[in-house]
Design a protein around this motif. Structure first.
Motif, PDB file in Angstrom:
ATOM      1  N   ASP A   1       0.815  -1.206   0.000  1.00  0.00           N
ATOM      2  CA  ASP A   1       0.000   0.000   0.000  1.00  0.00           C
ATOM      3  C   ASP A   1       0.854   1.264   0.000  1.00  0.00           C
ATOM      4  OD1 ASP A   1      -2.344  -1.310  -0.123  1.00  0.00           O
ATOM      5  OD2 ASP A   1      -2.787  -1.225   2.025  1.00  0.00           O
ATOM      6  N   ARG A   2       2.153   1.125  -0.174  1.00  0.00           N
ATOM      7  CA  ARG A   2       3.024   2.304  -0.183  1.00  0.00           C
ATOM      8  C   ARG A   2       2.966   3.011  -1.538  1.00  0.00           C
ATOM      9  NH1 ARG A   2       6.182   2.493   4.248  1.00  0.00           N
ATOM     10  NH2 ARG A   2       7.519   4.066   3.293  1.00  0.00           N
ATOM     11  N   ARG A   3       2.440   2.330  -2.545  1.00  0.00           N
ATOM     12  CA  ARG A   3       2.301   2.963  -3.858  1.00  0.00           C
ATOM     13  C   ARG A   3       1.086   3.899  -3.850  1.00  0.00           C
ATOM     14  NH1 ARG A   3       0.289  -2.136  -4.002  1.00  0.00           N
ATOM     15  NH2 ARG A   3      -1.824  -2.405  -4.831  1.00  0.00           N
ATOM     16  N   ASN A   4       0.908   4.609  -4.965  1.00  0.00           N
ATOM     17  CA  ASN A   4      -0.251   5.496  -5.088  1.00  0.00           C
ATOM     18  C   ASN A   4      -1.535   4.685  -5.080  1.00  0.00           C
ATOM     19  OD1 ASN A   4       1.506   7.631  -5.373  1.00  0.00           O
ATOM     20  ND2 ASN A   4       1.455   7.591  -7.623  1.00  0.00           N
ATOM     21  N   HIS A   5      -2.531   5.180  -4.384  1.00  0.00           N
ATOM     22  CA  HIS A   5      -3.845   4.540  -4.379  1.00  0.00           C
ATOM     23  C   HIS A   5      -4.672   5.090  -5.529  1.00  0.00           C
ATOM     24  CE1 HIS A   5      -3.808   3.193   0.128  1.00  0.00           C
ATOM     25  NE2 HIS A   5      -2.868   2.631  -0.596  1.00  0.00           N
ATOM     26  N   ILE A   6      -5.193   4.202  -6.366  1.00  0.00           N
ATOM     27  CA  ILE A   6      -6.007   4.608  -7.513  1.00  0.00           C
ATOM     28  C   ILE A   6      -7.369   3.940  -7.393  1.00  0.00           C
ATOM     29  CG2 ILE A   6      -6.215   4.629 -10.027  1.00  0.00           C
ATOM     30  CD1 ILE A   6      -3.177   4.513 -10.199  1.00  0.00           C
ATOM     31  N   PHE A   7      -8.426   4.742  -7.400  1.00  0.00           N
ATOM     32  CA  PHE A   7      -9.797   4.235  -7.308  1.00  0.00           C
ATOM     33  C   PHE A   7     -10.490   4.454  -8.645  1.00  0.00           C
ATOM     34  CE2 PHE A   7      -8.415   5.818  -3.195  1.00  0.00           C
ATOM     35  CZ  PHE A   7      -8.659   4.739  -2.360  1.00  0.00           C
ATOM     36  N   THR A   8     -11.136   3.408  -9.174  1.00  0.00           N
ATOM     37  CA  THR A   8     -11.831   3.487 -10.460  1.00  0.00           C
ATOM     38  C   THR A   8     -13.230   2.898 -10.322  1.00  0.00           C
ATOM     39  OG1 THR A   8     -11.061   1.325 -11.226  1.00  0.00           O
ATOM     40  CG2 THR A   8      -9.613   3.216 -11.647  1.00  0.00           C
ATOM     41  N   ASN A   9     -13.948   2.858 -11.454  1.00  0.00           N
ATOM     42  CA  ASN A   9     -15.297   2.283 -11.475  1.00  0.00           C
ATOM     43  C   ASN A   9     -15.295   0.805 -11.092  1.00  0.00           C
ATOM     44  OD1 ASN A   9     -17.649   4.025 -12.441  1.00  0.00           O
ATOM     45  ND2 ASN A   9     -16.003   4.647 -13.829  1.00  0.00           N
ATOM     46  N   GLU A  10     -14.147   0.136 -11.286  1.00  0.00           N
ATOM     47  CA  GLU A  10     -14.075  -1.285 -10.952  1.00  0.00           C
ATOM     48  C   GLU A  10     -14.171  -1.512  -9.447  1.00  0.00           C
ATOM     49  OE1 GLU A  10     -10.505  -2.735 -12.661  1.00  0.00           O
ATOM     50  OE2 GLU A  10     -11.182  -2.474 -14.737  1.00  0.00           O
ATOM     51  N   ASP A  11     -13.881  -0.466  -8.669  1.00  0.00           N
ATOM     52  CA  ASP A  11     -13.967  -0.591  -7.219  1.00  0.00           C
ATOM     53  C   ASP A  11     -15.383  -0.398  -6.692  1.00  0.00           C
ATOM     54  OD1 ASP A  11     -11.117  -0.913  -6.757  1.00  0.00           O
ATOM     55  OD2 ASP A  11     -10.948   1.181  -7.381  1.00  0.00           O
ATOM     56  N   LEU A  12     -16.305  -0.012  -7.586  1.00  0.00           N
ATOM     57  CA  LEU A  12     -17.707   0.119  -7.182  1.00  0.00           C
ATOM     58  C   LEU A  12     -18.339  -1.248  -7.018  1.00  0.00           C
ATOM     59  CD1 LEU A  12     -18.747   2.997  -9.601  1.00  0.00           C
ATOM     60  CD2 LEU A  12     -18.718   3.144  -7.122  1.00  0.00           C
ATOM     61  N   PRO A  13     -19.387  -1.373  -6.224  1.00  0.00           N
ATOM     62  CA  PRO A  13     -20.080  -2.660  -6.096  1.00  0.00           C
ATOM     63  C   PRO A  13     -20.640  -3.120  -7.430  1.00  0.00           C
ATOM     64  CG  PRO A  13     -20.786  -1.122  -4.387  1.00  0.00           C
ATOM     65  CD  PRO A  13     -19.956  -0.345  -5.355  1.00  0.00           C
ATOM     66  N   ALA A  14     -20.779  -4.413  -7.591  1.00  0.00           N
ATOM     67  CA  ALA A  14     -21.302  -4.974  -8.840  1.00  0.00           C
ATOM     68  C   ALA A  14     -22.677  -4.396  -9.137  1.00  0.00           C
ATOM     69  CB  ALA A  14     -21.385  -6.489  -8.740  1.00  0.00           C
ATOM     70  N   ASN A  15     -22.890  -4.100 -10.417  1.00  0.00           N
ATOM     71  CA  ASN A  15     -24.144  -3.465 -10.829  1.00  0.00           C
ATOM     72  C   ASN A  15     -24.851  -4.366 -11.826  1.00  0.00           C
ATOM     73  OD1 ASN A  15     -26.178  -1.709 -11.380  1.00  0.00           O
ATOM     74  ND2 ASN A  15     -24.959  -0.372 -12.697  1.00  0.00           N
ATOM     75  N   GLU A  16     -25.508  -5.360 -11.339  1.00  0.00           N
ATOM     76  CA  GLU A  16     -26.219  -6.314 -12.194  1.00  0.00           C
ATOM     77  C   GLU A  16     -27.688  -5.964 -12.252  1.00  0.00           C
ATOM     78  OE1 GLU A  16     -24.885  -8.654 -13.979  1.00  0.00           O
ATOM     79  OE2 GLU A  16     -22.849  -8.331 -13.252  1.00  0.00           O
ATOM     80  N   VAL A  17     -28.179  -5.721 -13.450  1.00  0.00           N
ATOM     81  CA  VAL A  17     -29.598  -5.462 -13.651  1.00  0.00           C
ATOM     82  C   VAL A  17     -30.208  -6.688 -14.320  1.00  0.00           C
ATOM     83  CG1 VAL A  17     -31.284  -3.952 -14.728  1.00  0.00           C
ATOM     84  CG2 VAL A  17     -29.125  -3.011 -13.920  1.00  0.00           C
ATOM     85  N   SER A  18     -31.160  -7.271 -13.657  1.00  0.00           N
ATOM     86  CA  SER A  18     -31.769  -8.473 -14.211  1.00  0.00           C
ATOM     87  C   SER A  18     -32.564  -8.122 -15.448  1.00  0.00           C
ATOM     88  CB  SER A  18     -32.709  -9.106 -13.176  1.00  0.00           C
ATOM     89  OG  SER A  18     -33.703  -8.185 -12.796  1.00  0.00           O
ATOM     90  N   ALA A  19     -32.323  -8.831 -16.520  1.00  0.00           N
ATOM     91  CA  ALA A  19     -33.041  -8.603 -17.771  1.00  0.00           C
ATOM     92  C   ALA A  19     -34.314  -9.429 -17.758  1.00  0.00           C
ATOM     93  CB  ALA A  19     -32.161  -8.988 -18.960  1.00  0.00           C
ATOM     94  N   SER A  20     -35.399  -8.756 -17.518  1.00  0.00           N
ATOM     95  CA  SER A  20     -36.671  -9.477 -17.462  1.00  0.00           C
ATOM     96  C   SER A  20     -37.139  -9.787 -18.861  1.00  0.00           C
ATOM     97  CB  SER A  20     -37.713  -8.611 -16.746  1.00  0.00           C
ATOM     98  OG  SER A  20     -37.993  -7.467 -17.525  1.00  0.00           O
ATOM     99  N   GLY A  21     -38.188 -10.540 -18.954  1.00  0.00           N
ATOM    100  CA  GLY A  21     -38.712 -10.913 -20.255  1.00  0.00           C
ATOM    101  C   GLY A  21     -39.541  -9.812 -20.883  1.00  0.00           C
ATOM    102  N   SER A  22     -39.662  -8.665 -20.226  1.00  0.00           N
ATOM    103  CA  SER A  22     -40.490  -7.587 -20.746  1.00  0.00           C
ATOM    104  C   SER A  22     -39.877  -6.999 -22.006  1.00  0.00           C
ATOM    105  CB  SER A  22     -40.632  -6.485 -19.694  1.00  0.00           C
ATOM    106  OG  SER A  22     -41.275  -5.374 -20.240  1.00  0.00           O
ATOM    107  N   GLU A  23     -40.746  -6.580 -22.917  1.00  0.00           N
ATOM    108  CA  GLU A  23     -40.287  -5.934 -24.126  1.00  0.00           C
ATOM    109  C   GLU A  23     -40.208  -4.423 -23.971  1.00  0.00           C
ATOM    110  OE1 GLU A  23     -42.835  -7.115 -27.266  1.00  0.00           O
ATOM    111  OE2 GLU A  23     -42.207  -9.208 -27.250  1.00  0.00           O
TER     112      GLU A  23
END
Length: 773
Positions: free
Chosen positions: A339-361
């Motif tokens: 952890d002595r290096r630079n800390h870099i925060f990106t979108n990958e550090d966000l919680p998983a964002n899964e949206v269920s694809a329903s059968g709706s059109e």
């Protein structure tokens, strides 16, 4: 002499008065017969110097003094009245100032009291949400709770700003100084701001070194300053990075918050540090905010004995710098080596964002630059079975819509960076009618002006924040119901047809509406359909035609055309924009037939072929019929010409034919393949029309062979029209050897051979006269 003189000198008082008035001398002169004019002595008595009289001088002087005194008195009175009026106005102004001062104090007190009252429930909400994170297991619920915590903390900082604004005015802030390690504090700030970069190509970088000395500060106040600076940097930066770095300069630590955002104009660099000011102070600002953060941050740094300033270039980013005193006591930051290096925060550090694809059109595009708002709308919509696509700004929304994705409804935020919701709605309306793609605008500003502007640019409805879930769903349901109704009517009267007659929806149409336009008409027809139909039952025939049209229709629509009529085995389509669109649609239809035939061959069925004719010309599109029964119709000779050209495809044995008028309108021919076939007078016409073949839709082998034989074919055609039929036959024969399935070369070879034997008249021009439809 003496006696007379004595008598003259001793005059009675009455005589003196008479002489004074010039009467006595005149009387004496008249008695003696002497003319008074000729007597110098009596003349002196007749005309005395009146103003040499002392009495008169006194009287005139008194009158003048009285006049001057009166004027002076009046002037003094006037000045006195003016002075009294000014005193009265000054007293009123002082009363107003005092009243405003009391109101200002009441306002500050109200802000302070309200801020205190808000903090208690707010901290309770944040605490409960943080405790629930450890209890739930579902990643989606964890994400929702993280959003609540992040939003609560942002609101808490805003409340702190309001409270501090009041305290700073009353010099009521007390700093609790202690040694603070800067790197760990920056990590906390960046992690808490991580949800704000959702949807952005942005990195949050902590470049503060572990060897940096501690700073002597109030930790909470420094955290408040960093939250303000980092939050602002993220707000104004769409891609790149927001970086926090620090280095020691003498007995101070210099901290920098650098971003790659939009930058600040030179004339705004001082303004942004003033209370209630922002870089953009317009009514509809590009970015929202109170304008307190930077002002309070600067004053807090100055209370620590430091300074704050900004360096910025428009379009290249900003660098906010402030200084803090070095602490004599160092706070060790125990962190592992990795952890002595630079800390870099990106979108990958966000919680998983899964949206269920329903059968709706039903597909809904949600456009909002606030991740929390996105999350709220997604939570409301996905349980109802809607497929949600998210766009974090206007540019991303336009890419989704114009890039070919289809949506049933758009929820559009008004206040977004760079491109407002009004601009996005205008872009949408350039492609879609309100009946084709409904737009509901969502905004925190519910003024009438915004409502009118939103509806003017093409919005279907307007929803003000904060809104209830039931209201949101009810408005969405209403717009979707209307959308379904218009979608059904659009299958009978295409929306492109409505656009052509300047109508937005079918309910606006009236009997007799029409518009004349220059368009390209397409006719396509299935070859040998009668033979095919004889081998099928009516039900099979119906399914066959539907299956084929189901493949052809989307190709036409994807190339900006619309089906005017399905005529059983034929299709009539109109392309109102470019002739090139019609040609590319025809090529796409031929490719679709090639793929369709592969499936038919696997099932042991006969291959299909279609002929397509194209012609460009004027066309009347309008509503005909009567008051009880109306129909959308196209009336023009261009329709008949396109139909006749399609019939010629059978004669020439080609797939796609187009008139010279269509050919001339095509701007981009680089990836299309054409060859000229001559002039033809079609049935029912007197004037010849030039005919071209487009062979880009043929299978790749035949297309390559036709390209190879094209120079030979063109030379054969030149000899043919020059009445050099033997030479023409030789070239057409060579073309056939290159491409033995070239029906056009075979046709001209047969005609050249026959004309070489029979001969032609002197007035022969080579124009074909067609006797069939």
């Amino acid at each position: 002499m003496n006696r007379e003189a004595t008598c003259f000198e001793i005059l009675s008082f009455r005589q003196i008065r008479l002489r004074r008035h010039g009467l006595y001398g005149r009387k004496q002169t008249m008695q003696s017969g002497i003319d008074p004019i000729d007597s110098p002595r009596t003349g002196l008595l007749m005309f005395p110097l009146v103003f040499q009289s002392l009495e008169i001088y006194v009287i005139v002087g008194l009158i003048i003094l009285i006049l001057l005194y009166s004027l002076r008195y009046l002037e003094l009175q006037k000045k006195d009245k003016e002075l009294n009026r000014k005193k009265s106005e000054l007293n009123r102004e002082q009363e107003i100032i005092e009243q405003l001062r009391r109101i200002d104090q009441m306002k500050d007190q109200f802000l302070a009291n309200t801020s205190h009252e808000l903090r208690t429930p707010l901290h309770g909400m944040i605490g409960l949400a943080e405790s629930m994170v450890d209890e739930v297991k579902d990643p989606k619920h964890i994400e929702n709770l993280s959003m609540i915590i992040s939003s609560g903390k942002r609101l808490g900082h805003l409340v702190d700003d309001i409270l501090d604004f009041s305290k700073l005015k009353n010099f009521d802030i007390q700093l609790v100084r202690k040694p603070v390690g800067l790197r760990a504090l920056v990590d906390v700030v960046l992690k808490n701001n991580l949800p704000l970069i959702k949807g952005k190509k942005l990195e949050l970088i902590n470049e503060v070194g572990l060897d940096l000395p501690s700073v002597l500060v109030d930790e909470n106040r420094l955290q408040q300053v960093l939250f303000n600076l980092v939050g602002n940097a993220i707000k104004f930066t769409e891609s790149g990075h927001v970086k926090v770095s620090a280095n020691r300069v003498g007995e101070e630590v210099q901290v920098m918050v650098v971003d790659t955002g939009i930058g600040i104009p030179d004339d705004k660099k001082d303004v942004i540090f003033q209370e209630f000011e922002q870089g953009d102070g317009s009514t509809f600002k590009v970015f929202a905010g109170t304008g307190l953060g930077l002002s309070i941050s600067k004053r807090l740094i100055e209370m620590h004995g430091g300074q704050m300033w900004v360096d910025s270039q428009v379009g290249r980013g900003s660098a906010f710098t402030f200084t803090l005193p070095v602490s004599q006591e160092h706070v060790a930051e125990n962190q592992p080596d990795e952890d002595r290096r630079n800390h870099i925060f990106t979108n990958e550090d966000l919680p998983a964002n899964e949206v269920s694809a329903s059968g709706s059109e039903v597909k809904i595009l949600v456009v909002d630059d606030e991740p929390v708002n996105q999350q709220v709308l997604r939570n409301h919509l996905t349980p109802m079975g809607f497929q949600v696509t998210q766009a974090m700004n206007g540019e991303e929304a336009i890419k989704c819509i114009m890039g070919g994705q289809s949506f049933d409804l758009v929820l559009l935020d008004v206040m977004m960076p760079r491109m407002s919701g009004y601009e996005v709605c205008q872009k949408i309306r350039e492609k879609y009618l309100p009946s084709e793609l409904p737009v509901i605008m969502v905004t925190a500003k519910g003024q009438l002006q915004g409502l009118v502007e939103g509806l003017t640019v093409g919005a279907n409805d307007y929803l003000a924040k904060p809104f209830h879930k039931e209201e949101l769903l009810a408005r969405i349901k209403t717009q979707l119901d209307l959308h379904r109704i218009f979608s059904v009517t659009g299958r009978f009267v295409p929306n492109q047809f409505l656009k052509s007659i300047n109508r937005e929806r079918i309910t606006d149409v009236s009997l007799g509406d029409f518009q004349e336009k220059k368009v390209t008409v397409m006719f396509s027809d299935i070859r040998d359909y009668t033979t095919l139909a004889e081998q099928m039952t009516p039900k099979e025939n119906f399914r066959f035609v539907n299956a084929l049209n189901g493949r052809m229709g989307p190709v036409i629509m994807n190339n900006h055309g619309f089906i005017n009529q399905y005529l059983g085995d034929s299709i009539m389509a109109i392309f109102p924009q470019k002739s090139e669109n019609a040609v590319r649609a025809a090529v796409g239809m031929q490719h679709e037939i090639i793929e369709y035939n592969k499936r038919r061959s696997q099932k042991g069925r006969k291959k299909l072929s279609i002929g397509i004719g194209l012609h460009t010309g004027s066309l009347i599109m309008g509503i005909i019929g009567d008051t009880q029964r109306m129909d959308a119709a196209t009336i023009s000779d261009s329709v008949n010409t396109a139909s006749r050209i399609e019939s010629l495809s059978k004669y020439y044995g080609t797939s796609i034919l187009l008139s010279q008028y269509t050919y001339k309108e095509i701007e981009n021919r680089e990836d299309l393949d054409f060859r000229y076939l001559g002039q033809v007078v079609v049935k029912g016409k007197k004037e010849p029309v030039g005919i071209y073949e487009c062979f880009s839709g043929d299978n790749s082998e035949i297309r390559d062979q036709k390209l190879e034989s094209l120079p030979v074919f063109e030379k054969g055609l030149q000899h043919y029209y020059a009445k050099e039929f033997i030479a023409a036959s030789e070239f057409f024969n060579k073309a056939i050897k290159i491409c033995d399935r070239d029906n056009v070369s075979r046709l001209f070879l047969g005609k050249s051979s026959a004309l070489a034997l029979d001969g032609v008249a002197e007035d022969w021009t080579g124009v074909e006269i067609m006797r069939f439809k």
